[in-house]
Write a protein that holds these residues in place. Structure first.
Motif, PDB file in Angstrom:
ATOM      1  N   GLN A   1      39.684  -2.361 104.428  1.00  0.00           N
ATOM      2  CA  GLN A   1      40.210  -1.003 104.330  1.00  0.00           C
ATOM      3  C   GLN A   1      40.074  -0.522 102.883  1.00  0.00           C
ATOM      4  OE1 GLN A   1      42.938  -3.472 105.227  1.00  0.00           O
ATOM      5  NE2 GLN A   1      41.678  -3.701 107.070  1.00  0.00           N
TER       6      GLN A   1
ATOM      7  N   ASN B   1      37.220   4.417 103.721  1.00  0.00           N
ATOM      8  CA  ASN B   1      36.828   4.034 105.065  1.00  0.00           C
ATOM      9  C   ASN B   1      37.257   2.619 105.398  1.00  0.00           C
ATOM     10  OD1 ASN B   1      34.826   6.332 105.955  1.00  0.00           O
ATOM     11  ND2 ASN B   1      34.330   5.866 103.837  1.00  0.00           N
TER      12      ASN B   1
ATOM     13  N   ARG C   1      40.651   8.142 109.202  1.00  0.00           N
ATOM     14  CA  ARG C   1      39.965   6.846 109.085  1.00  0.00           C
ATOM     15  C   ARG C   1      39.992   6.227 110.478  1.00  0.00           C
ATOM     16  NH1 ARG C   1      43.449   6.809 104.031  1.00  0.00           N
ATOM     17  NH2 ARG C   1      45.112   6.152 105.440  1.00  0.00           N
TER      18      ARG C   1
ATOM     19  N   GLU D   1      30.827   8.952 106.754  1.00  0.00           N
ATOM     20  CA  GLU D   1      31.793   8.364 105.833  1.00  0.00           C
ATOM     21  C   GLU D   1      32.676   9.421 105.183  1.00  0.00           C
ATOM     22  OE1 GLU D   1      29.234   6.308 103.210  1.00  0.00           O
ATOM     23  OE2 GLU D   1      28.597   4.839 104.705  1.00  0.00           O
TER      24      GLU D   1
END
Length: 623
Positions: free
Chosen positions: A276, A313, A345, A309
């Motif tokens: 993450q 992300n 996300r 993206e």
């Protein structure tokens, strides 16, 4: 009037705004701007402070031990009771000894005030334990050593909401500033350090702060603790928040190297790593390249980041011993009732065949849920967090027909925060309640892997001194796989932030601790093949004194250990049989001593086996 009369037993002086004449008191600290005084006798009431701040700007003539008569106007300065206007000081004598008071405030409110209030402004003998690492201001959250480490608890801060849990905020916590009252600074405190000395407890707008007035004694702890390497009949699933790992950040190269070292030396090259807070595919490619440099075999990864993206992300690294897996982004087209896409996300799913048993499949769902920032003031934050949790709960229920592990930075505790119970909405486990009630979706509930740990190990992050778990691992009832172990790799959340800029120090690669779930492959376990390729590690307190002990683990028989100074000169290590400057051979586990004649400064410990680099760490010598 005595100081304890001015202080009273509450958080505000009963004589606020009034001019008072104090009885004879003794100076405990003074500089040109302010001083602290204390009643030498006291009233015997443990609920009233005997110390007081004199905020006059005309205290340069005072020194500790002076007996004084002082008058002035009572004020509350950022919560601290003081004489701060119309101050007159009459010095009577010098050299009066004053015995510091033993500091043991406990953890409960006293007359509705913090347990620390009754020690405000007093000269104290203290023994405190760091609950966090040194921060950007080189101060540390601490608690007295006699109480347990403070953890985040369920609910909202007072006053809370009706019929829901209330979190008291851990009032036993305070700030510790090594040079707040002029002592030498120390910037490498880690959670667990024990600090003892004499100091004064002050109060500021941010809370209470303890500062020493003379040199302290410190028992330092090593903040890093790796997990074990997997055995041949296991597959490992890990998760790590990499803290803004983006290639447009000025410190990207440094951060990349630290994350790579953390993955290799702390997480022991997990088979599946859910990431993450990374930029995207470019950063994942950089990680793969550096991991292969670290170890061509163990660091041989394939990676995936979503093609569309955003700023931060979720992504994956999957070891190449696993057949190419399938990646799927879930919920990317869902909308929030408060506007915009629900998941900024989106959860990322990987589906793979378990190595050594192609008939067993495994699904891993990687989460990074909306943070708690703004949750107290913005109802839209609560709505989004609640709707994200419900969306993910539906994903879980739809995916659970096969082996499923749900990992990541949930940005939620393992219990309700009072507004939304994200974790138990996703897990299906019982909830203590929330402003947004949990919907019954996941049934039967998932298993919380961290629940197998001792309570004191159930944390991945430290916020304002309260240890808390934000990174979680849930799984369903597994088929063909057995949960062997779950463990956090320590070294981030507990470490001084000043290690973050040190390229040769493992600590503080991120602000979250990563974890590893060890899954036994039932088909392989029947052969009892449990060979492990253990990685070399060095353990030591950092900073260390000259002559300190360095422990090593899994050192190959042909390994060469060297110590070099900042100029790259190799130094002989005490206790090692050296065939060349700074070199020696060892096997298995053991220890050696640093030279006694090292001068304070920065050095590097390096371990090599032939041309292969096994470990390289910086060590700071402080005396």
């Amino acid at each position: 009037m005595s100081i304890h009369d001015v202080q009273g037993s509450g958080s505000v002086s009963p004589f606020l705004g009034q001019l008072v004449q104090l009885d004879t008191s003794v100076v405990t600290f003074a500089n040109s701007e302010f001083a602290y005084i204390q009643d030498a006798e006291g009233d015997g009431d443990p609920n009233t402070s005997e110390g007081l701040l004199i905020d006059d700007g005309n205290t340069f003539q005072l020194v500790p031990g002076d007996r004084v008569l002082i008058s002035g106007q009572v004020q509350e300065l950022s919560g601290q009771t003081a004489l701060g206007a119309s101050v007159t000081i009459n010095k009577l004598s010098s050299g009066t000894p004053l015995t510091p008071v033993a500091f043991d405030p406990g953890t409960s409110l006293v007359n509705g005030a913090s347990p620390l209030e009754r020690f405000e402004g007093m000269l104290l003998n203290f023994s405190v334990t760091a609950a966090s690492g040194s921060d950007d201001f080189n101060s540390v959250d601490v608690h007295v050593t006699s109480v347990d480490r403070p953890f985040r608890e369920p609910g909202l801060l007072p006053p809370g909401l009706p019929d829901l849990p209330v979190f008291d905020g851990n009032p036993e916590l305070m700030n510790y500033d090594p040079n707040g009252l002029g002592q030498s600074n120390f910037i490498f405190h880690n959670a667990g350090d024990v600090i003892e000395g004499t100091g004064i407890l002050e109060q500021f707008s941010f809370g209470y702060e303890l500062s020493p007035i003379e040199p302290t004694t410190v028992e330092l702890v090593e903040p890093t603790r790796p997990v074990r390497a997997r055995t041949d009949d296991e597959i490992t699933v890990a998760s790590l928040n990499t803290l803004f790992l983006r290639n447009d950040e000025s410190d990207y190269g440094l951060r990349l190297n630290k994350i790579v070292a953390y993955i290799g030396e702390q997480l022991h090259f997990p088979d599946v790593l859910a990431i993450q807070e990374t930029g995207g595919s470019d950063e994942i490619e950089d990680l793969i390249f550096r991991l292969r440099q670290l170890d061509p075999e163990l660091g041989d990864y394939q990676g995936f980041a979503p093609p569309d993206e955003g700023f931060l992300n979720v992504a994956y690294l999957v070891h190449n011993r696993i057949d190419p897996p399938a990646f799927t982004e879930l919920g990317s087209n869902e909308f929030c009732s408060c506007g915009g896409f629900l998941h900024n996300r989106p959860p990322l799913l990987v589906e793979l065949n378990v190595p050594g048993d192609e008939s067993t499949t495994l699904r891993v769902l990687n989460l990074h849920i909306r943070s708690l920032n703004g949750v107290d003031d913005d109802v839209e934050v609560r709505i989004r967090r609640n709707e994200q949790a419900i969306s993910i709960a539906n994903m879980v229920e739809n995916l659970r027909d096969e082996n499923l592990v749900v990992v990541g930075d949930y940005n939620a505790f393992q219990f309700t925060d009072g507004y939304v119970d994200v974790f138990n909405q996703i897990s299906g486990l019982p909830s203590l309640g929330a402003q947004f009630p949990v919907e019954e979706i996941v049934n039967p509930p998932l298993v919380n892997a961290a629940a197998s740990l001792p309570e004191e190990e159930q944390y991945s992050f430290v916020f304002q001194g309260s240890a808390q778990q934000l990174d979680h691992c849930l799984h369903n009832e597994l088929s063909g796989l057995t949960v062997n172990e779950f463990a956090f790799a320590r070294g981030n959340s507990d470490a001084s932030i000043n290690y973050a800029n040190n390229a040769f120090q493992l600590a503080r690669a991120s602000d979250h601790d990563g974890f590893v779930l060890y899954l036994g492959i039932d088909e392989l376990s029947s052969t009892k093949n449990t060979n492990t390729r253990n990685l070399t590690s060095l353990r030591f307190v950092n900073p260390s004194p000259a002559g300190a002990e360095i422990q090593f683990y899994n050192l190959p028989a042909d390994a060469i250990v060297t110590l070099t100074d900042v100029l790259g000169r190799e130094l002989v290590l005490a206790g090692l049989q050296s065939s060349s400057a700074g070199g020696s051979s060892h096997s298995e586990n053991g220890s050696f001593l640093l030279p006694q004649n090292l001068i304070p400064g920065s050095y590097r410990l390096t371990v090599r086996s032939g041309s292969r680099l096994l470990s390289s760490q910086q060590i700071l010598i402080n005396h």
